[in-house]
Structure formats: C-alpha cells, structure tokens
Design an enzyme around this catalytic site. Structure first.
Site, short mmCIF file in Angstrom:
data_model
loop_
_atom_site.label_atom_id
_atom_site.label_comp_id
_atom_site.label_asym_id
_atom_site.label_seq_id
_atom_site.Cartn_x
_atom_site.Cartn_y
_atom_site.Cartn_z
N ARG A 51 44.99 18.30 26.58
CA ARG A 51 45.90 17.32 26.00
C ARG A 51 47.27 17.88 25.62
O ARG A 51 48.30 17.31 25.96
CB ARG A 51 45.32 16.73 24.70
CG ARG A 51 44.41 15.58 24.87
CD ARG A 51 43.37 15.62 23.79
NE ARG A 51 42.57 16.82 24.01
CZ ARG A 51 41.56 16.87 24.84
NH1 ARG A 51 41.16 15.81 25.46
NH2 ARG A 51 40.90 18.01 25.08
N THR A 52 47.26 18.97 24.88
CA THR A 52 48.53 19.42 24.29
C THR A 52 49.50 19.85 25.40
O THR A 52 50.65 19.40 25.44
CB THR A 52 48.27 20.56 23.30
OG1 THR A 52 47.25 20.16 22.41
CG2 THR A 52 49.52 20.89 22.50
N LYS A 80 49.37 42.49 30.74
CA LYS A 80 49.80 43.90 30.91
C LYS A 80 50.22 44.50 29.59
O LYS A 80 50.75 45.60 29.54
CB LYS A 80 50.98 43.95 31.88
CG LYS A 80 50.72 43.33 33.23
CD LYS A 80 52.03 43.35 34.04
CE LYS A 80 52.04 42.26 35.10
NZ LYS A 80 53.41 41.99 35.57
N ARG A 101 50.94 28.07 22.68
CA ARG A 101 49.64 28.14 22.02
C ARG A 101 49.12 29.56 22.18
O ARG A 101 49.25 30.16 23.25
CB ARG A 101 48.66 27.16 22.66
CG ARG A 101 47.24 27.35 22.19
CD ARG A 101 46.32 26.28 22.70
NE ARG A 101 46.59 25.01 22.07
CZ ARG A 101 45.83 23.91 22.23
NH1 ARG A 101 44.77 23.96 23.00
NH2 ARG A 101 46.13 22.79 21.62
N HIS A 129 48.13 23.39 13.76
CA HIS A 129 48.36 22.66 15.03
C HIS A 129 49.25 21.46 14.70
O HIS A 129 48.81 20.31 14.71
CB HIS A 129 47.03 22.24 15.62
CG HIS A 129 47.09 21.74 17.03
ND1 HIS A 129 48.26 21.42 17.69
CD2 HIS A 129 46.08 21.50 17.94
CE1 HIS A 129 47.98 21.01 18.91
NE2 HIS A 129 46.67 21.06 19.09
N1 CP Z 1 43.71 18.34 20.64
C1 CP Z 1 44.00 19.39 21.39
O1 CP Z 1 44.68 20.33 20.98
O2 CP Z 1 43.46 19.34 22.66
P1 CP Z 1 43.66 20.45 23.76
O3 CP Z 1 42.95 21.70 23.28
O4 CP Z 1 43.03 19.90 25.02
O5 CP Z 1 45.13 20.70 23.91
#
Ligand code: CP
Length: 359
Positions: A51-52, A80, A101, A129
């Site tokens: 999703r993100t 590396k 991320r 998040h």
């Molecule tokens: N909600 C969320 O962060 O989903 P993903 O891990 O698929 O990005």
C-alpha cells in the site's frame, strides 16, 4: 516543515488543511493532475510494502509527476554497506522528494538531517508510520465527521505497531478523545508512547478483552501481530492469534462504529467482516493515496511558498547513550548519538525516542 518524520510535525490545523486538500482532490481530480509536472518522487523502501509504496507512486503519477526508486534493500547499495545518510545525499541529486521505509527506528530522520530535499517517513521499524495516520485521519473524518470526542480502541500488537504509535500521536491533540488499549501483556504500548499519554493527561484504559471493550468504541483499530519484529518465533506463535475479529464479536458494537486496519491483515479480521458496513479498511487504503497527494503538494510547496527548512538535530550529551538495539544509531556506528528532552526534561534518543541511559 521540510519533512514528515513524525505525525506530531503536523499541527491539528495542518491536518485539517491536508484533509481539506484531499477532499478537494477527490471532488476535482482534474485540477490537480498537472501540478507536479517535471517533479520526481523517489521511493526508497528497505522493507516490504504494498500500500504505502504503491499509493505514493500512484499519488505522484496522478499529480503529473514521475517516480523512481527501489522496493527492497538488497537491490540498493545498502546491500554493499552504504549508510542511510549517504543514500539520501545521493538520491537528492536525482529526485525532488523522497519517501522512505526502513526497518531501523530513526532512519528517515537521519535521511532528513542529511538531505536538502523533503523526506517522508513511510515507516521506521516499530516506531512511527505518519502517512498511514494520514490515511486513518481522512477515513475517520469521512466516516465520523470529526476528530474530537471519540473513544478509540487499539487492538493487537501495540508494542511494535508503528501505525498505532502515530495514530495516538495525532489523536491525542483532540478534545474528548479517549483510548482503550487492547493487547496481551507482552505487546503493550511502549514506554515512550505511554509516557506521552501520561505527560499529556490523555485518558486511556487497558482492557485485555476485546468483546468487553467493544460497546464503548467509536473506532476500532485492529492490527496484525508483526512476525518480522519478534526475536523469538515461539513467542510470535503463542501471541499471533490473541485477537480475531469475527461477525459474532461485533454484535454489541455501536451501529456506526468504524473498523480500521492499516493492512496487511493475516487472520485478525475474518473476511466475513468485510461486508459489514462498519468495515472501512479498504477505503482507508484508498484514502491513503489522496492524503499522500496532499502531502506531496504541501512538502513541495505547490502551489505557493516552499516550507522552511527545519529538521530537529537534538544535542550531544556526554555520558548518555541510547541502548535500543532496533535504533539506527546502534547499527550505523559513525552516527552521532543525539538526544532531545521530553516534557518532563528527561533525555530521549533523537532517532527512536527511547529514554537515554548512562554509558
Ligand atoms: N499499511 C501499510 O503500511 O501497508 P504496507 O506495508 O503494504 O505498505
């Protein structure tokens, strides 16, 4: 604000404006479809995502911009040994904004301190998040029409659930909000989030029993028990089925309760719940795209002024250390240990918020 690292970087007024923009994007998508022409978003994902990452990429395309990046650490030069700081300094040569991320807590902040372009935290380990919270907030606004005067149940893995930590950070600022924390003892909220609630005088209660808590809830935020964060698979197996939301368990819930889940789910919400009108988790995923569009515009200063450069850099304090083994400062050895004080004057790690300890 140059970056979005922590949801508390955005004031309630900012959140109101971002949700206003998202609602306008939904109503008038054509008015936004060229605003990022000539701009590039880099998605640097050192940890899996559906999703993100994809909603960030869809968001940039729908604004008329372009996207580059990687979806796993082992296809980047991190494999590396390249540091987060160097990666950010290189990618800013190719892109206008970065969404990243990382499994280590504080990694996006390190990128923000080192890059001149805006950095968006798309999830840092079990810490924060903030853009998931933006998706959560738009869903709450569309479903409930308000952010205040809500009782919010948070259920499942509250220890490693970064979406829970960020949602608490956002919702704690609204009047009349109360939290009900529903988790096994082993997966209780981390000390630094609990301490923030206590320092802010935010009402909360703990309840191990989901069905017992259900009738009082306006919002139920279910979460997955996160296998990838456990050191012991035995402990994960023991805890993974702690809470499973079924149609039967909803019988005493309010008729207009909102069921949220950041997704992915494993089995903590039965698929039979999906057809209940209170289930909002797929619309929540869609709302995430509109909020990420609004956020990209805001951080790129479109239209209007570019936001000021402001990244918290904390201070070095001789004799103090962060000992959190999930913090980026434990892995990247040349990263200086930096701290900032909380409301009670205690020193906390700048990157992961753990209480500082003496060396
Ligand atoms: N909600 C969320 O962060 O989903 P993903 O891990 O698929 O990005």
């Amino acid at each position: 604000m140059k970056d979005l690292i922590d949801i508390r970087d955005l004031s309630p007024e900012d959140l109101q404006k971002l949700t206003d923009t998202a609602l306008d994007i939904i109503a008038r998508p054509e008015a936004y479809s060229h605003l990022c022409q000539g701009k590039k978003l880099a998605t640097l994902f050192f940890e899996p995502s559906t999703r993100t990452r994809l909603s960030f990429e869809a968001a940039m395309y729908e604004l008329g911009g372009q996207v580059l990046g990687f979806s796993q650490a082992n296809s980047s030069s991190a494999a590396k040994g390249e540091s987060v700081a160097d990666t950010a300094r290189v990618v800013e040569c190719y892109a206008d904004i970065i969404a990243t991320r990382h499994p280590l807590e504080g990694a996006p902040l390190v990128a923000a301190i080192n890059a001149k372009i805006p950095i968006i935290n798309a999830g840092d380990g079990g810490h924060n998040h903030p853009t998931q919270t933006l998706a959560d907030l738009l869903t709450i606004r569309r479903r409930k029409g308000r952010f205040g005067h809500l009782t919010i149940g948070l259920c499942g893995d509250l220890k490693y659930g970064r979406t829970v930590h960020s949602l608490i950070g956002a919702m704690s600022r609204y009047e009349g909000v109360k939290f009900v924390l529903i988790s096994p003892e082993e997966l209780r909220l981390p000390e630094y989030v609990r301490r923030d609630l206590e320092q802010g005088g935010i009402p909360y209660e703990e309840n191990r029993d989901l069905e017992d808590a259900m009738p009082g809830l306006d919002v139920l935020y279910m979460t997955r028990v996160q296998r990838e964060r456990f050191a012991s698979m035995e402990e994960y197996e023991r805890l993974k089925d702690s809470y499973i939301l079924t149609v039967d368990k909803l019988k005493n819930a309010k008729p207009d309760m909102c069921i949220l889940h950041p997704l992915p789910r494993v089995n903590e919400i039965s698929v039979l719940v999906d057809s209940d009108p209170r289930a909002c988790y797929f619309e929540q995923a869609l709302n995430g795209k509109f909020m990420r569009m609004a956020l990209i515009l805001r951080l790129l200063g479109i239209p209007g002024e570019k936001p000021a450069q402001e990244v918290p850099t904390g201070e070095m304090v001789p004799g103090l250390r962060c000992w959190n083994h999930r913090c980026i400062c434990q892995v990247e050895q040349e990263l200086p240990q930096r701290f900032r004080r909380d409301r009670e004057g205690a020193y906390r790690c700048l990157y992961c918020e753990a209480l500082a300890e003496t060396e």
